[in-house]
Design a protein around this motif. Structure first.
Motif, PDB file in Angstrom:
ATOM      1  N   ASP A  82      56.261  38.238  40.651  1.00  0.00           N
ATOM      2  CA  ASP A  82      56.083  39.386  39.744  1.00  0.00           C
ATOM      3  C   ASP A  82      55.327  38.976  38.483  1.00  0.00           C
ATOM      4  O   ASP A  82      54.456  39.706  38.002  1.00  0.00           O
ATOM      5  CB  ASP A  82      57.430  40.004  39.363  1.00  0.00           C
ATOM      6  N   GLN A  83      55.656  37.796  37.950  1.00  0.00           N
ATOM      7  CA  GLN A  83      54.967  37.320  36.744  1.00  0.00           C
ATOM      8  C   GLN A  83      53.511  36.982  37.049  1.00  0.00           C
ATOM      9  O   GLN A  83      52.620  37.247  36.239  1.00  0.00           O
ATOM     10  CB  GLN A  83      55.694  36.117  36.133  1.00  0.00           C
ATOM     11  N   LEU A  84      53.252  36.405  38.208  1.00  0.00           N
ATOM     12  CA  LEU A  84      51.869  36.092  38.582  1.00  0.00           C
ATOM     13  C   LEU A  84      51.034  37.370  38.683  1.00  0.00           C
ATOM     14  O   LEU A  84      49.843  37.365  38.391  1.00  0.00           O
ATOM     15  CB  LEU A  84      51.833  35.318  39.901  1.00  0.00           C
ATOM     16  N   ARG A  85      51.688  38.475  39.062  1.00  0.00           N
ATOM     17  CA  ARG A  85      50.967  39.754  39.153  1.00  0.00           C
ATOM     18  C   ARG A  85      50.641  40.338  37.779  1.00  0.00           C
ATOM     19  O   ARG A  85      49.915  41.325  37.684  1.00  0.00           O
ATOM     20  CB  ARG A  85      51.765  40.748  39.993  1.00  0.00           C
ATOM     21  N   THR A  86      51.154  39.741  36.709  1.00  0.00           N
ATOM     22  CA  THR A  86      50.795  40.186  35.351  1.00  0.00           C
ATOM     23  C   THR A  86      49.720  39.293  34.738  1.00  0.00           C
ATOM     24  O   THR A  86      49.356  39.476  33.585  1.00  0.00           O
ATOM     25  CB  THR A  86      52.022  40.225  34.408  1.00  0.00           C
ATOM     26  N   CYS A  87      49.224  38.330  35.514  1.00  0.00           N
ATOM     27  CA  CYS A  87      48.186  37.408  35.035  1.00  0.00           C
ATOM     28  C   CYS A  87      46.826  37.860  35.548  1.00  0.00           C
ATOM     29  O   CYS A  87      46.673  38.167  36.732  1.00  0.00           O
ATOM     30  CB  CYS A  87      48.462  35.984  35.520  1.00  0.00           C
ATOM     31  N   PHE A  88      45.849  37.859  34.651  1.00  0.00           N
ATOM     32  CA  PHE A  88      44.512  38.321  34.977  1.00  0.00           C
ATOM     33  C   PHE A  88      43.488  37.299  34.533  1.00  0.00           C
ATOM     34  O   PHE A  88      43.641  36.660  33.498  1.00  0.00           O
ATOM     35  CB  PHE A  88      44.204  39.635  34.237  1.00  0.00           C
ATOM     36  N   ASP A  89      42.439  37.164  35.321  1.00  0.00           N
ATOM     37  CA  ASP A  89      41.252  36.459  34.866  1.00  0.00           C
ATOM     38  C   ASP A  89      40.687  37.360  33.765  1.00  0.00           C
ATOM     39  O   ASP A  89      40.467  38.553  34.011  1.00  0.00           O
ATOM     40  CB  ASP A  89      40.266  36.322  36.028  1.00  0.00           C
ATOM     41  N   PRO A  90      40.475  36.853  32.550  1.00  0.00           N
ATOM     42  CA  PRO A  90      39.990  37.716  31.469  1.00  0.00           C
ATOM     43  C   PRO A  90      38.669  38.423  31.773  1.00  0.00           C
ATOM     44  O   PRO A  90      38.317  39.377  31.106  1.00  0.00           O
ATOM     45  CB  PRO A  90      39.832  36.757  30.284  1.00  0.00           C
ATOM     46  N   GLU A  91      37.960  37.969  32.787  1.00  0.00           N
ATOM     47  CA  GLU A  91      36.674  38.574  33.118  1.00  0.00           C
ATOM     48  C   GLU A  91      36.752  39.594  34.249  1.00  0.00           C
ATOM     49  O   GLU A  91      35.778  40.259  34.554  1.00  0.00           O
ATOM     50  CB  GLU A  91      35.678  37.473  33.518  1.00  0.00           C
ATOM     51  N   ILE A  92      37.928  39.696  34.919  1.00  0.00           N
ATOM     52  CA  ILE A  92      38.067  40.562  36.098  1.00  0.00           C
ATOM     53  C   ILE A  92      39.337  41.404  35.939  1.00  0.00           C
ATOM     54  O   ILE A  92      40.412  40.852  35.716  1.00  0.00           O
ATOM     55  CB  ILE A  92      38.144  39.720  37.392  1.00  0.00           C
ATOM     56  N   PRO A  93      39.244  42.739  36.100  1.00  0.00           N
ATOM     57  CA  PRO A  93      40.405  43.599  35.861  1.00  0.00           C
ATOM     58  C   PRO A  93      41.384  43.718  37.034  1.00  0.00           C
ATOM     59  O   PRO A  93      41.915  44.780  37.304  1.00  0.00           O
ATOM     60  CB  PRO A  93      39.757  44.949  35.544  1.00  0.00           C
ATOM     61  N   VAL A  94      41.611  42.611  37.756  1.00  0.00           N
ATOM     62  CA  VAL A  94      42.547  42.599  38.887  1.00  0.00           C
ATOM     63  C   VAL A  94      43.440  41.381  38.720  1.00  0.00           C
ATOM     64  O   VAL A  94      42.969  40.304  38.356  1.00  0.00           O
ATOM     65  CB  VAL A  94      41.773  42.525  40.235  1.00  0.00           C
ATOM     66  N   ASN A  95      44.749  41.544  39.000  1.00  0.00           N
ATOM     67  CA  ASN A  95      45.666  40.411  38.827  1.00  0.00           C
ATOM     68  C   ASN A  95      45.344  39.304  39.827  1.00  0.00           C
ATOM     69  O   ASN A  95      44.724  39.530  40.866  1.00  0.00           O
ATOM     70  CB  ASN A  95      47.128  40.866  38.902  1.00  0.00           C
TER      71      ASN A  95
END
Length: 190
Positions: free
Chosen positions: A95-108
């Protein structure tokens, strides 16, 4: 739109003075730095449970639990009950990994297909160590340290987890086929 995205959209581009010292992850270096109280920051965007801000020509990632430093309502830091099962701890990590994003891409990073695996080991002392095996969209991607630091900070919200290791691997190499259908749709890759 999530609560944090709504807050960021209301304040996007605004210059806000920090109300207190705050830990922030520098982009693209992935190092935690302290931004001083009264520093002026500009809200750039919010994804997952973090807000990107600009300060003196550099970008930083501030966790949602620290939004009070921006004078905004902080998000509660996700955690687990002390008696959480191994299955609950593993679900918490994902669940926490799904809140992490590459700052350049709008997908977790999970839906983007960057996370290859998660291993949780329980030591004799009862401590748990999490190892995340992940990749980047390209070997030269400069966001690896930022993504890894963000994941570590969020996963360490559970008191049952004492350490988080992130292994960046390039075998197998990342490809579009690793993305979820939702990610492909979000990025217009269908």
């Amino acid at each position: 739109m999530s609560d944090i995205e709504r807050v960021a959209s209301l304040h996007k581009g605004q210059q806000l003075p920090l109300q207190r010292d705050v830990a922030a992850i520098s982009i693209p270096f992935g190092k935690t730095e302290t931004l001083a109280e009264d520093s002026i920051v500009s809200v750039m965007q919010a994804k997952g449970s973090s807000v990107s801000v600009g300060h003196e020509g550099r970008l930083y990632l501030i966790e949602g639990s620290n939004l009070d430093a921006l004078g905004l309502e902080p998000l509660p830091r996700p955690t687990l009950p002390e008696d959480a099962t191994d299955e609950q701890i593993e679900q918490f990590v994902w669940d926490q990994l799904r809140t992490c994003f590459d700052p350049e891409i709008p997908v977790n990073i999970v839906d983007l297909g960057l996370v290859y695996g998660c291993r949780i080991e329980r030591l004799i002392s009862g401590e748990r160590i999490v190892t995340i095996r992940m990749t980047l969209t390209a070997p030269g991607c400069g966001m690896g340290d930022v993504i890894a630091a963000d994941a570590r900070n969020k996963i360490l919200g559970a008191p049952q987890i004492s350490k988080v290791h992130t292994e960046i691997v390039f075998d197998p190499p990342w490809s579009r086929e690793m993305m979820s259908d939702e990610a492909k749709l979000e990025l217009g890759m269908f």
